[in-house]
Design an enzyme around this catalytic site. Structure first.
Site, mmCIF file in Angstrom:
data_model
loop_
_atom_site.group_PDB
_atom_site.id
_atom_site.type_symbol
_atom_site.label_atom_id
_atom_site.label_comp_id
_atom_site.label_asym_id
_atom_site.label_seq_id
_atom_site.Cartn_x
_atom_site.Cartn_y
_atom_site.Cartn_z
ATOM 1 N N LEU A 157 -21.253 51.379 1.219
ATOM 2 C CA LEU A 157 -20.022 51.199 1.994
ATOM 3 C C LEU A 157 -18.858 51.003 1.035
ATOM 4 C CD1 LEU A 157 -21.300 48.662 4.704
ATOM 5 C CD2 LEU A 157 -20.838 51.095 5.041
ATOM 6 N N HIS A 158 -17.779 51.760 1.266
ATOM 7 C CA HIS A 158 -16.605 51.579 0.401
ATOM 8 C C HIS A 158 -15.286 51.896 1.090
ATOM 9 C CE1 HIS A 158 -17.060 55.937 0.092
ATOM 10 N NE2 HIS A 158 -15.824 55.982 -0.368
ATOM 11 N N ARG A 159 -15.319 52.449 2.297
ATOM 12 C CA ARG A 159 -14.069 52.855 2.948
ATOM 13 C C ARG A 159 -13.303 51.646 3.465
ATOM 14 N NH1 ARG A 159 -13.677 58.081 2.624
ATOM 15 N NH2 ARG A 159 -15.587 59.332 2.527
ATOM 16 N N ARG A 184 -14.851 48.464 -5.199
ATOM 17 C CA ARG A 184 -13.931 48.100 -4.121
ATOM 18 C C ARG A 184 -14.599 47.126 -3.153
ATOM 19 N NH1 ARG A 184 -9.601 51.007 -1.621
ATOM 20 N NH2 ARG A 184 -9.059 50.020 0.350
#
Length: 364
Positions: free
Chosen positions: A208-210, A243
Site C-alpha cells: 500500500l502506498h497511494r 511513504r
C-alpha cells in the site's frame, strides 16, 4: 543513432531492462540504434533503486541527473533543468520514456522543448482519477508524444478517442511482463522466509502506498484492521514503502498477523507474490504481474488504469472502503476466485517489437 532511455523510479526499472537487452542484441547483429541510459535520480534510496540494476542486469547509467527529493513541483523542475542541460550539450535522436512517474513527464517536456521527438512506452492507460499524480503524468506525456507503444487495445482506444492517429500507435504488449517472464526461474525466497515459517499458499502479500489509503492514519488503521481480520490469522507480509512508513508509525493496535519488512528486491518480492495465497495492493503494476502468475489479487482502489487485469486477469477492484474487504476475502477462502487469463501480446517479446518499430521510425 542515439536514443535516450529515461528511468527514475522503481516501476521504470522493470520496464527498461528488456528494452536495453533487445537494443544490445540488435546492436550485436549490426542494428543501427544505440542508447544512453539516463537515471533522473527520482528514487535515490538504494532499496528502491540500486538493487534493481544489479538483479535485472541493467548497466550503470551513462548519466545520473541526481534530481531526487523535494515536492512534486521541485522534483519536476529539477529533472527538467538537468535533462535540458544534458540535451543542449549532447542531443539525442529520440527520448524514450516509460510508465507514468514524474521523470516520464519531465523528460518528455524537456525533449519536446528542444524539438527532440518522444516515444512513450505504456502509453494510453487511464484511470480517470485526476487525484492521482500518475494520471496527470500520463495525460501530459501523451499530449506531447510522437509515437505511442501500448500494452492493450483498450489503451490504444483511449489514444484514438483523444485524436491520435493510428499510424502513431503501436500495440506491442507489456515490457514489465518481458522482465517477469525472463526472471521467473531466478526468483528466490527473502531472508526472512524460514525465520517466519512461511509456506506456499499459506500467507498473503500486501503493498500500500497511494495517498487515499495511507496518508490519513485513521483510515489507514481501519484498512489494516480489516486486512488482519479478513486473512484469518495467516501471515500477511507487508514490505513497507517509504511513504507508507511515515503514517504507519502513528498507527496503534496493529493486527498480530501483519509481518512488516523493508522494500524487497525484485527477485525476492516476486517470489513472495508467486507463492502467496493472494495479494492485496493498490499498485497497478503488481496487478499485471499477479495476472500473469495466476495469483488472486485484491486491489484497494475505486478505479484502475489496467482494466484488462480485471476483465481478463486475476484482479478484482475491492475499493477503498475497509468494509468491502471482508466479503472479498470470504470469496477467496471459499475457493470461488476466478482463474483469469493472460492478455494478448503479454508473451515476453514486447521489447523486440518496440526495437523493430523504432528502427523503422528512425532509420527509414
Amino acid at each position: 543513432m542515439l536514443i535516450d532511455i529515461i528511468a527514475g523510479a522503481r516501476p521504470n526499472f522493470m520496464k527498461i531492462a528488456p528494452i536495453i537487452k533487445a537494443l544490445e542484441v540488435r546492436a550485436s547483429e549490426g542494428g543501427p540504434l544505440r542508447y544512453r541510459l539516463v537515471h533522473t535520480g527520482q528514487h535515490y534510496d538504494a532499496r528502491m533503486s540500486g538493487a534493481f540494476f544489479e538483479q535485472l542486469g541493467i548497466p550503470q547509467p551513462n548519466v545520473n541527473l541526481e534530481a531526487g527529493g523535494g515536492t512534486q513541483g521541485e522534483q519536476t523542475a529539477g529533472i527538467m533543468v538537468s535533462y535540458e542541460k544534458l540535451l543542449m550539450e549532447s542531443p539525442c535522436a529520440l527520448c524514450l520514456v516509460v510508465g507514468d512517474v514524474t521523470s516520464t513527464m519531465a523528460c518528455a517536456i524537456a525533449a519536446q522543448k528542444l524539438n527532440i521527438p518522444v516515444a512513450h512506452v505504456e502509453a494510453g492507460i487511464r484511470s480517470g482519477d485526476w487525484t492521482m499524480p500518475e494520471e496527470i503524468n500520463r495525460m501530459v506525456t501523451d499530449s506531447i508524444t510522437n509515437w505511442f507503444f501500448t500494452t492493450s487495445e483498450w489503451a490504444g482506444g483511449n489514444l484514438r478517442n483523444a485524436g491520435v492517429d493510428d499510424t502513431r500507435i503501436f500495440f506491442v504488449g507489456n515490457t514489465m511482463i518481458d522482465t517477469l517472464r525472463a526472471n521467473m526461474p531466478r526468483f528466490s525466497a527473502p531472508d526472512f522466509w524460514d525465520e517466519r515459517g512461511l509456506h506456499a499458499g499459506e500467507y498473503f502479500v500486501v503493498t500500500l502506498h497511494r495517498p487515499a489509503n495511507v496518508d490519513a492514519s485513521g483510515s489507514f488503521a481501519a484498512m489494516l484492521k480489516a486486512i488482519g481480520a479478513g486473512t484469518r490469522g495467516l501471515p500477511v507480509i507487508f514490505p513497507v514503502h517509504p511513504r507508507t512508513a511515515k503514517t504507519l508509525s502513528d498507527v496503534i493496535d496493529l493486527p498480530e498477523n501483519l509481518v512488516f519488512a523493508d522494500p524487497q528486491p525484485y527477485l525476492q518480492f516476486n517470489y513472495l507474490v508467486k507463492h502467496a495465497k493472494a495479494v492485496i495492493t493498490d499498485s497497478g503494476g503488481i496487478t499485471e504481474e499477479t495476472t500473469v502468475m495466476g495469483v488472486p489479487c485484491l486491489t484497494l482502489r475505486d478505479n484502475t488504469e489496467r482494466p484488462e487485469t480485471v476483465e481478463l486477469g486475476t484482479n478484482e477492484l475491492v475499493g477503498t472502503n475497509p468494509e468491502a474487504l471482508g466479503p472479498a476475502l470470504d470469496k477467496l477462502f471459499a475457493g470461488n476466485w476466478k482463474q483469469g487469463g493472460i492478455p494478448p501480446l503479454w508473451d515476453g517479446k514486447t521489447s523486440e517489437r518496440i526495437v523493430a518499430a523504432l528502427e523503422q521510425l528512425l532509420c527509414r
